[in-house]
Design a protein around this motif. Sequence first.
Motif: not given
Length: 314
Positions: A284-291, A256-262
């Motif tokens: 994991h996808a739900l945890s990254l979902l914007p509010s 799994l790869l995802w974008r982050s601020a860093t």
Amino acid sequence: IAPAMNQAMWRHPATQRNVSQLANDGWQLIGPAAGDQACGDVGPGRMSEPEVIVDCLAQHFASAAILPAPASAPHVVITAGPTREALDPVRYLSNHSSGKMGYALAAEAAAQGAQVTLISGPVNLPTPHGVERIDVETAAQMHHEALTLAPHAGLFIGCAAVADYRAASAAEHKIKKTDDSDTLTLTLVKNPDIIADVSALPTDQRPFVVGFAAETQDIARYAEDKLTRKGLDMIVANDVSQQGLGFGSDNNAALLLWRSATGTKQREAPPQPKTQLAALIIRHALSLLPSQLLSQRPSQPPSQLPSQSSGELS
């Protein structure tokens, strides 16, 4: 109820009347599946696989007991299975995707309380409990349904193995073999890029976009390139060259790869049943979902939704 019987018994009008009555009385059916039968016949009536029955039961009791309120869960749109691109009335281009990973994702998203729409290519799998299913065949049809539904979703997962190319023109009649040539030349044209087009939607219509990458080498490098090139938020890469994993198998492993601020982050998921991997990916996808995407976007009126089917495709 998980029916198991000969295809002729299942198709008999009396059986179908009884099934209809049971459904009206509130009973839920699991299956039956279609395929080879002990008597030598082929068709609907096979008992669903034990794993499928267990998953259906788990989803049923989870939805009755521990799910969050649907109003707080996103609308999740998932593509699954292969596409078929016609060459003539009897032949087509396709691939080995069984749809199992996409269907496991749909089942898990529904178990998490989401409204789930599954856009499915031709597979021989039962529709997961609580999931709306739209059957398509070609990449163009899947592209149309995805671009129709994605603006109303909070999370879009492109798990389907979509054909990159289709015939420039499908023959009206069966292509005949000729004696004067040992070769046949086909002209192919590119299909639309579903995941890239969803990712390119305007900000106020764009869901959180998760893509899949089936690779045979340099998994991390190719996956990160696809994540960046197509503007995805997260990607799930798997090595389809590994024996016993990926296409057609009940097990899979992923990166799994995802974008982050860093920068880009990654997490490895070792070989495991696709149902367990689906749970990891969805959570994991739900945890990254914007509010702002966690709540439901306005859905289309039912009259505008594409036709839906919960049947099986041969």
